[in-house]
Enzyme design. Structure first.
Site, short mmCIF file in Angstrom:
data_model
loop_
_atom_site.label_atom_id
_atom_site.label_comp_id
_atom_site.label_asym_id
_atom_site.label_seq_id
_atom_site.Cartn_x
_atom_site.Cartn_y
_atom_site.Cartn_z
N ILE A 66 51.25 94.90 9.76
CA ILE A 66 51.78 94.93 11.12
C ILE A 66 52.44 93.60 11.48
O ILE A 66 51.96 92.52 11.11
CB ILE A 66 50.67 95.29 12.12
CG1 ILE A 66 51.26 95.65 13.48
CG2 ILE A 66 49.65 94.19 12.23
CD1 ILE A 66 50.28 96.35 14.40
N GLY A 121 47.99 96.70 7.58
CA GLY A 121 48.51 98.00 7.97
C GLY A 121 49.15 98.76 6.83
O GLY A 121 49.24 99.99 6.86
N ASP A 124 46.63 101.01 5.42
CA ASP A 124 46.54 102.21 6.26
C ASP A 124 47.61 103.22 5.85
O ASP A 124 47.34 104.42 5.77
CB ASP A 124 46.73 101.85 7.74
CG ASP A 124 45.61 100.98 8.30
OD1 ASP A 124 44.52 101.50 8.54
OD2 ASP A 124 45.84 99.77 8.50
N GLU A 144 42.47 92.93 8.06
CA GLU A 144 42.08 92.93 9.48
C GLU A 144 40.82 92.11 9.74
O GLU A 144 40.69 91.48 10.78
CB GLU A 144 41.87 94.37 9.96
CG GLU A 144 43.16 95.15 10.18
CD GLU A 144 43.68 95.83 8.93
OE1 GLU A 144 44.59 96.65 9.04
OE2 GLU A 144 43.17 95.52 7.82
N ASP A 152 42.08 99.79 12.28
CA ASP A 152 41.98 100.90 13.24
C ASP A 152 43.09 101.94 13.13
O ASP A 152 43.27 102.76 14.02
CB ASP A 152 41.94 100.36 14.68
CG ASP A 152 43.13 99.49 15.05
OD1 ASP A 152 44.08 99.42 14.24
OD2 ASP A 152 43.10 98.87 16.13
#
Length: 270
Positions: A66, A121, A124, A144, A152
């Site tokens: 991210i 991210g 993810d 993270e 998340d």
């Protein structure tokens, strides 16, 4: 296809190649990334010409995760009321989750080709793909924890089904970086390649193989695999019986059987 700010999208030989295209920013996931990926995968899902997807990163790295500038913009929306702040953050997290849900829910198989950094991210994202492949020098990390937060956007929910609960916990709690060979040994990636050129050549070879199969059969197979993540074996057996009671009436079955008997390559309609 539209012009995108965070991606480059190409379609050839029934394979959609989705390239994260911010190499100057180590393919960090900007605000545009999160909205465009939903649009792209909606297009892929509804376009019958697309049978399989390859997602990769432009330049030396897959993605550094991210974009911190985007996180700063979210922080600027927060005020003094913890209740209202919580509402803003919850809605933003759900919005980001929906971006990778679009990848996971895509009816077509999605193959990730990973080189260089695959951090935060980006883990993810690849967790939402069907299969993952990497170069030997790829670097994976659930970053993270080093930012003082829990991942998340899907890693903690999807990754245990890929590499197992214990290994996921180790990587999530420590944030340590693993290379391509360890990623292969724990099942995070299916196969490793010596460099990016070999990686893309290998992954597109697999994609072409998948694209040559009956699209009805591929979609049914993916649907059944996804269904079993959340259901018992007997539920899955009943569901596949109902599914195939319809899908086995497709001409694809006769085409596949005839090709097998005659040792010819089958040609399926989109």
């Amino acid at each position: 296809m539209s012009a995108y700010k965070a991606f480059r999208v190409e379609l050839a030989d029934k394979i959609a190649h989705v390239v994260i295209n911010r190499p100057e920013k180590v393919n960090a996931m900007s605000a545009d990334f999160w909205t465009e990926i939903v649009e792209i995968f909606n297009w892929i899902d509804t376009n019958d010409e697309v049978r399989v997807v390859v997602i990769s990163g432009a330049g030396k790295h897959f993605s550094s995760g991210i974009d911190l500038m985007m996180l700063a913009q979210v922080g600027n929306q927060l005020g003094k009321d913890p209740g209202r702040n919580a509402d803003v953050l919850r809605r933003k997290i759900l919005e980001l989750q929906a971006s990778f849900n679009a990848v996971d829910a895509c009816r077509k198989p999605v193959l990730a080709a990973i080189q260089g950094y695959c951090l935060g991210g980006a883990i993810d994202l690849i967790s939402a793909c069907d299969m993952r492949y990497s170069t030997l020098d790829a670097q994976f990390s659930i970053k993270e924890i080093d930012m003082g937060m829990a991942a998340d956007v899907g890693t903690l929910q999807r990754l245990p089904r890929i590499i197992g609960d214990g290994m996921m916990r180790e990587l999530a709690y420590t944030g340590r970086t693993i290379g391509g060979e360890e990623a292969r040994s724990i099942g995070l990636v299916n196969r490793t390649f010596v460099d990016e050129a070999a990686l893309l050549d290998g992954v597109f070879g697999i994609a072409r193989e998948i694209a040559s199969k009956s699209p009805i059969a591929i979609r049914g197979t993916k649907k059944m695999i996804g269904y079993m993540r959340d259901h018992r074996v007997d539920d899955g057996l009943e569901y596949v019986a109902v599914w195939n009671a319809n899908m086995l009436q497709s001409p694809d079955l006769r085409i596949a059987m005839a090709a097998h008997m005659s040792k010819q390559k089958p040609e399926f309609a989109d």
